[in-house]
Scaffold this motif. Structure first.
Motif, PDB file in Angstrom:
ATOM      1  N   GLN A 114     -61.048   1.305  40.997  1.00  0.00           N
ATOM      2  CA  GLN A 114     -61.266   2.722  41.286  1.00  0.00           C
ATOM      3  C   GLN A 114     -60.865   3.006  42.736  1.00  0.00           C
ATOM      4  O   GLN A 114     -61.472   2.465  43.660  1.00  0.00           O
ATOM      5  CB  GLN A 114     -62.751   3.075  41.102  1.00  0.00           C
ATOM      6  CG  GLN A 114     -63.119   4.483  41.528  1.00  0.00           C
ATOM      7  CD  GLN A 114     -62.457   5.537  40.667  1.00  0.00           C
ATOM      8  OE1 GLN A 114     -62.622   5.565  39.469  1.00  0.00           O
ATOM      9  NE2 GLN A 114     -61.703   6.431  41.304  1.00  0.00           N
ATOM     10  N   PRO A 115     -59.825   3.842  42.963  1.00  0.00           N
ATOM     11  CA  PRO A 115     -59.522   4.205  44.350  1.00  0.00           C
ATOM     12  C   PRO A 115     -60.682   5.033  44.899  1.00  0.00           C
ATOM     13  O   PRO A 115     -61.203   5.918  44.204  1.00  0.00           O
ATOM     14  CB  PRO A 115     -58.241   5.034  44.245  1.00  0.00           C
ATOM     15  CG  PRO A 115     -58.121   5.448  42.814  1.00  0.00           C
ATOM     16  CD  PRO A 115     -58.933   4.498  42.000  1.00  0.00           C
ATOM     17  N   VAL A 116     -61.101   4.702  46.119  1.00  0.00           N
ATOM     18  CA  VAL A 116     -62.261   5.374  46.703  1.00  0.00           C
ATOM     19  C   VAL A 116     -62.021   5.671  48.181  1.00  0.00           C
ATOM     20  O   VAL A 116     -61.165   5.072  48.826  1.00  0.00           O
ATOM     21  CB  VAL A 116     -63.550   4.518  46.583  1.00  0.00           C
ATOM     22  CG1 VAL A 116     -63.938   4.320  45.130  1.00  0.00           C
ATOM     23  CG2 VAL A 116     -63.415   3.192  47.306  1.00  0.00           C
ATOM     24  N   THR A 117     -62.828   6.586  48.665  1.00  0.00           N
ATOM     25  CA  THR A 117     -62.980   6.814  50.100  1.00  0.00           C
ATOM     26  C   THR A 117     -64.396   6.374  50.413  1.00  0.00           C
ATOM     27  O   THR A 117     -65.350   6.862  49.796  1.00  0.00           O
ATOM     28  CB  THR A 117     -62.792   8.311  50.448  1.00  0.00           C
ATOM     29  OG1 THR A 117     -61.483   8.715  50.035  1.00  0.00           O
ATOM     30  CG2 THR A 117     -62.969   8.546  51.930  1.00  0.00           C
ATOM     31  N   LEU A 118     -64.533   5.433  51.348  1.00  0.00           N
ATOM     32  CA  LEU A 118     -65.856   4.904  51.689  1.00  0.00           C
ATOM     33  C   LEU A 118     -66.533   5.813  52.701  1.00  0.00           C
ATOM     34  O   LEU A 118     -65.895   6.291  53.641  1.00  0.00           O
ATOM     35  CB  LEU A 118     -65.743   3.495  52.254  1.00  0.00           C
ATOM     36  CG  LEU A 118     -65.175   2.427  51.314  1.00  0.00           C
ATOM     37  CD1 LEU A 118     -65.071   1.089  52.045  1.00  0.00           C
ATOM     38  CD2 LEU A 118     -66.027   2.299  50.073  1.00  0.00           C
ATOM     39  N   ALA A 119     -67.839   6.001  52.506  1.00  0.00           N
ATOM     40  CA  ALA A 119     -68.638   6.772  53.459  1.00  0.00           C
ATOM     41  C   ALA A 119     -68.760   5.970  54.750  1.00  0.00           C
ATOM     42  O   ALA A 119     -68.808   4.748  54.716  1.00  0.00           O
ATOM     43  CB  ALA A 119     -70.014   7.062  52.879  1.00  0.00           C
ATOM     44  N   LYS A 120     -68.792   6.649  55.844  1.00  0.00           N
ATOM     45  CA  LYS A 120     -68.907   5.966  57.146  1.00  0.00           C
ATOM     46  C   LYS A 120     -70.339   5.621  57.429  1.00  0.00           C
ATOM     47  O   LYS A 120     -71.271   6.206  57.072  1.00  0.00           O
ATOM     48  CB  LYS A 120     -68.369   6.868  58.255  1.00  0.00           C
ATOM     49  CG  LYS A 120     -66.928   7.235  58.053  1.00  0.00           C
ATOM     50  CD  LYS A 120     -66.024   6.290  58.726  1.00  0.00           C
ATOM     51  CE  LYS A 120     -64.594   6.710  58.455  1.00  0.00           C
ATOM     52  NZ  LYS A 120     -63.634   5.819  58.819  1.00  0.00           N
TER      53      LYS A 120
END
Length: 120
Positions: A114-120
């Motif tokens: 799953q392509p994701v954007t990680l939370a900072k």
């Protein structure tokens, strides 16, 4: 004095384990899941738990793989191997946990990437 030394040693041993037990960072889907990723694009992997691995790719893309089931000791060892006959790592491939003692642990199936954007 002896009790103090034992307490400090216990804390030193427990600290890395506690760090590994932290939850995976929140991930926001960034597109539809894919079956395979290119091996030559993998820059780093981050084992988040016995069931979650983040694959950091070139171009700062991240794919989260949630395994079909928990893979015993994966989160503890944070190391695995795989064998791929093509230039891709796919959801049909297996990983094997590498143990710190030099042995091999459980073999487990990957899930979709799953392509994701990680939370900072």
């Amino acid at each position: 004095m002896r009790t103090l030394i034992l307490t400090i040693a216990a804390i030193a041993i427990a600290a890395p384990v506690a760090a590994r037990d932290q939850a995976a960072p929140a991930a926001i889907p960034a597109g539809p899941p894919v079956d395979c990723i290119q091996l030559n694009q993998i820059r780093e992997t981050h084992v988040r738990s016995d069931q979650v691995i983040d694959f950091e790719m070139s171009g700062k893309r991240v794919y989260r793989n949630t395994l079909d089931g928990a893979c015993p000791s994966l989160g503890l060892e944070e190391r695995f191997s795989y064998s791929a006959s093509t230039g891709q790592l796919c959801s049909t491939d297996l990983i094997t946990v590498l143990q710190s003692t030099g042995g091999r642990g459980a073999t487990c199936g990957l899930g979709k990437f799953q392509p994701v954007t990680l939370a900072k």
